[in-house]
Every structure is written in C-alpha cells, then in structure tokens.
Design an enzyme around this catalytic site. Structure first.
Site, PDB file in Angstrom:
ATOM      1  N   HIS A 105      32.227  33.972  42.435  1.00  6.29           N
ATOM      2  CA  HIS A 105      31.188  33.759  43.442  1.00  6.29           C
ATOM      3  C   HIS A 105      30.353  32.586  42.943  1.00  6.29           C
ATOM      4  O   HIS A 105      30.153  32.427  41.729  1.00  6.29           O
ATOM      5  CB  HIS A 105      30.220  34.931  43.548  1.00  6.29           C
ATOM      6  CG  HIS A 105      30.832  36.253  43.894  1.00  6.29           C
ATOM      7  ND1 HIS A 105      31.349  37.102  42.957  1.00  6.29           N
ATOM      8  CD2 HIS A 105      30.962  36.883  45.090  1.00  6.29           C
ATOM      9  CE1 HIS A 105      31.786  38.203  43.560  1.00  6.29           C
ATOM     10  NE2 HIS A 105      31.562  38.104  44.842  1.00  6.29           N
ATOM     11  N   ASP A 108      27.881  33.541  40.346  1.00  3.99           N
ATOM     12  CA  ASP A 108      28.383  33.987  39.035  1.00  3.99           C
ATOM     13  C   ASP A 108      28.373  32.819  38.063  1.00  3.99           C
ATOM     14  O   ASP A 108      28.105  32.975  36.880  1.00  3.99           O
ATOM     15  CB  ASP A 108      29.856  34.439  39.091  1.00  3.99           C
ATOM     16  CG  ASP A 108      30.122  35.532  40.085  1.00  3.99           C
ATOM     17  OD1 ASP A 108      29.204  36.304  40.379  1.00  3.99           O
ATOM     18  OD2 ASP A 108      31.279  35.604  40.558  1.00  3.99           O
TER      19      ASP A 108
HETATM   20  C1  XUL Z   1      32.867  44.269  45.845  1.00  2.00           C
HETATM   21  C2  XUL Z   1      33.990  43.319  45.768  1.00  2.00           C
HETATM   22  C3  XUL Z   1      33.611  41.871  45.658  1.00  2.00           C
HETATM   23  C4  XUL Z   1      34.562  40.944  46.327  1.00  2.00           C
HETATM   24  C5  XUL Z   1      34.122  39.499  46.283  1.00  2.00           C
HETATM   25  O1  XUL Z   1      33.239  45.590  45.930  1.00  2.00           O
HETATM   26  O2  XUL Z   1      35.118  43.697  45.735  1.00  2.00           O
HETATM   27  O3  XUL Z   1      33.476  41.574  44.324  1.00  2.00           O
HETATM   28  O4  XUL Z   1      35.822  41.016  45.745  1.00  2.00           O
HETATM   29  O5  XUL Z   1      32.866  39.321  46.811  1.00  2.00           O
END
Ligand code: XUL
Ligand code: CO
Length: 441
Positions: A105, A108
């Site tokens: 993300h 992150d």
């Molecule tokens: C949350 C989840 C996230 C997504 C990306 O449960 O799986 O981490 O994979 O936003």
C-alpha cells in the site's frame, strides 16, 4: 555504481532447496523454483509475493496488547529516513527468500506528511528507491494499492464516504498510487474496500454509496487508460472487518457489482482465503465462482483459525487447502498477471526476525506441495473423468438439446410423459472422491 547494502538479517543466507529429507528449518523441502511441473518451473506456476504491510510494517499488536515484533533496524519513528531503511530491509529479505514479487500500500512504504502534496513527495522519494532495489535484485511488483482505511479521514469510508471531500481525497490518492505502481512496472493494482461498507444502515444511503463506488472505479479505469498503465485491476472481496458489512462481500457480490456498473471487462478478482471463510465460504468456492466468470486474477494466500471469527491472516500450511487452490489454478490455465501473495502475518508470539523466514518458507513449501499434488491428480485423470461421466447425460439426446437452447417446456413434457419417471441412479461418491484425493496427499 553498485552499492553494498548493510545486512539486516545477518547470519541468514539465501534460502536453498534441500529436498524433502532436509532437517534444516531455513531450507525449502518442496519449493524448488527451477523444478518443472507440466513443463513449467515452480517459480512461474506460483509467482510468490511478499506483502510489505505485514512482513515489513507489521508490529504484531492486537486489540489487547502492544506490538511485540523485535526489528532491530527500527528507530521508533515513521520518518522518511526510516522508510528508506525499510526498503533495504524488504529487499534483503526478499532476495534471501528468493521470491519474485512483492506488494504494497502507498502508506506502507512512505509516511503521510502535512498534506497531500508533501505526502506525495515522500512517496516519490521512496518509489525512486524501490525502483533501484527492483533493478538491483530483479524482484518485481505484483501489485500496488492505496491505503484508504487507516487514516481517521476515512472513518465513514473512502469512495463511499458521506463526505464528498473524502471521495475527492481518495481519488487523488488512488491517482497517485496507480501512477507509482505504473512507474514501478507493477503487474496489477488492487482495490480492497476496507471501509467501503457500513456499521449501521440507520445512517446509510446504501444505493448512493454503491453508485459512488461504481463512479470511483470508473474514474480509476479512465485514469489508467489516460496514463497507459497496462497492469490488471483487481477487486479483493471481504465481507466484514473493519466494517460490519463491506460492499465487496464475496466473489459473487463483486461480480454482480462489476456487472451492474459495467466494470466487468476492466476488473478481475484477488481472492483471499481468510476473507472467503469470513464470508462463510471455502476458498475453493470463491475460486470456482470467479473462474466461472473468467474473472480469477490473483490470490492473497493465508488462512484463518476456525476457532477465531476474525481475519487472523495466518500463513497457510494446510496441504489440503493448497491442493484445492492449485487444482483450481491449474484448471484455469495458471496465473497471468496474478500470483500467490502472502497476505499473512506471523503470530504475536513469533516476534523474532527469523520467524518471518520460517513463516514464508512454510507457506511456499505448502503451496509447492499443493501444486505437485494437484498436477498429479490431474495427470491421473480419475477425478476429472468422474466429473465428466457424472454429466454424461448432457452429451446427447434431450440434454444436448437443452444445452443448445433448442428445447421447450412442451417438448420436455412430451419427453417425460413418454418416459414416465426418472430415478436418482448415480451416486455422488463424495467419500470415494475424498479417498482418491488422500491417495495423492
Ligand atoms: C485486508 C486485506 C488487505 C488487502 C490490500 O484484510 O486483505 O491487506 O489485501 O488492501
Ligand atoms: Co488481502
């Protein structure tokens, strides 16, 4: 100029394949990236990916206790300098583990700053470093995404917020995240609607929020086209947590949503095992639903705990699970842009850096075994033949006529009046088939 990075996982060498008889905990027993299954190396079948959020940023906190992770390189800040150090940590880890991909993300990898402009500047600085490290190591970006759920501004959702300014902020953030993913040659981009749902319908205009989500995704598709990003867009279903109900609740709900808003051609699904179980499904169910629509793109590999009703995001070690998953993946002809992304975290009690290696090695070995077992089941052919025989009445006569759309109810009536009745004359043989699978496991 080639820089020699500082070593963060000192004492851990590149993880090697040593075969099933090895007792070395820091070696692969089943994942030999060069080994061929059906003429294709394991590396290309499985396309493993490390998640930045759990593996690099996870502090192992839970709702009752502080983080326990021992990460000697952390200085206790969320500064840009710290973010730069983490990039080196991440790539050393991935290099030593031997994974071809990672996923992140935006937040992150780089910290938020005073406003969107400063935050974007941070992200650019880190993206430059990520690119350098990708080039140095050959590790590639499986997918990028935007974190639209941690910051308090997203308390009521992002694209589905009651506040239009929040929608605008989220749009600007996603624009940047897609651009950074594009600049890093990401093979995909994920939309997970962590806060795109509701806590109570008493305060929620559900139709309006769904319309906004549809509009948001159309804007993203438009921008993708405008900048020439060729990566695959994915939606990741999850039924709840953190919201009581998430609009992208499961594969079927996502497919319906995409169809309703005319987005099906632009999206595939990224399916996660623990999300499937929270939705009351098996991962195999979710995968078959997606495959049936030609929309299975990628998987987030993890598992839940049957005794805990939330998203525990554990590393997958169950070979039955990985066999079922790989049976579906092989059936659909393998991943294209997608891969096996370990959206999984070590337990709070497993707080040493070496535990990150144990966890990933275990998950990779479990998937390598699942792949080999699934390939053997397919080669054996009895399972597929059983299913084929089970539907044999559709190959000719009235069955073929119905499938071709050439039968009327009147015709069916005439046919059955002549026949009289039909007996349930074939057993489903569930136990026989379960035994057959066990022959290979
Ligand atoms: C949350 C989840 C996230 C997504 C990306 O449960 O799986 O981490 O994979 O936003
Ligand atoms: Co996920």
């Amino acid at each position: 100029m080639k820089r020699q990075p500082k070593e963060f996982f000192a004492g851990i060498r590149k993880i090697q394949y040593e075969g099933p008889h090895s007792k070395n905990p820091l070696a692969f027993k089943h994942y030999n990236p060069d080994e061929l299954v059906d003429g294709k190396p394991l590396r290309d079948h499985l396309r493993f990916s490390v998640t930045y959020w759990h593996t690099i940023r996870g502090q192992l906190a839970d709702m009752f206790g502080a983080g326990t992770a021992v990460r000697p390189w952390e200085d206790g800040t969320n500064s840009l300098e710290m973010a730069k150090t983490r990039v080196r940590v991440a790539f050393e880890f991935m290099e030593k583990l031997g994974v071809p991909f990672y996923a992140f993300h935006d937040r992150d990898v780089a910290p938020e700053a005073g406003g969107l402009r400063e935050t974007n500047r941070n992200l650019d600085a880190i993206a430059k470093l990520l690119k350098e490290e990708q080039q140095r190591t050959g590790v590639k970006l499986l997918w990028g995404t935007a974190c639209l759920f941690v910051h308090p501004r997203f308390v009521h959702g992002a694209a589905t917020s009651c506040n239009a300014d929040v929608f605008a902020y989220a749009g600007a953030q996603v624009k940047k995240a897609i651009e950074v993913t594009h600049a890093l040659n990401g093979e995909g981009y994920v939309f997970w609607g962590g806060r795109e749902g509701y806590s109570t319908l008493l305060n929620t205009d559900l139709k309006r929020e769904m319309d906004h989500l549809g509009a948001f995704l159309h804007l993203a598709v438009d921008h993708k086209k405008a900048i020439g990003f060729k990566g695959q867009f994915y939606i990741e279903p999850k039924p709840k947590e953190p919201t009581k109900h998430q609009y992208d609740s499961d594969a079927a709900a996502c497919l319906n949503f995409l169809r309703e808003y005319d987005l099906l051609k632009d999206f595939q699904l990224n399916l996660e095992t623990n999300h499937a179980t929270l939705a009351g499904h098996t991962m195999q169910h979710e995968m078959e639903v997606a495959i049936a629509a030609g929309a299975l793109g990628s998987i987030d590999a993890n598992t839940g705990d049957l005794l805990l009703g939330w998203d525990t995001d554990q590393f997958p070690t169950n070979v039955y699970l990985t066999t079922e998953i790989m049976l579906s993946i092989l059936k659909m002809g393998g991943f294209k842009t997608g891969g096996t992304n370990f959206d999984a975290k070590v337990r709070r009690e497993s707080f040493e850096p070496v535990d990150l290696f144990h966890a990933h090695i275990g998950g990779m070995d479990a998937f390598a075994r699942g792949l080999k077992i699934a390939a053997a089941i397919r080669k054996d052919g009895r399972l597929a033949e059983f299913v084929k025989q089970r539907y044999s009445s559709w190959g000719s006569g009235i069955g073929a006529k119905i499938e071709a759309g050439k039968a009327s109810l009147t015709e069916l009536e005439t046919y059955m009046l002549k026949k009289g009745d039909v007996a349930p004359n074939t057993s489903g043989r569930q136990e026989f088939l379960e035994n057959l699978i066990n022959e290979f496991i």
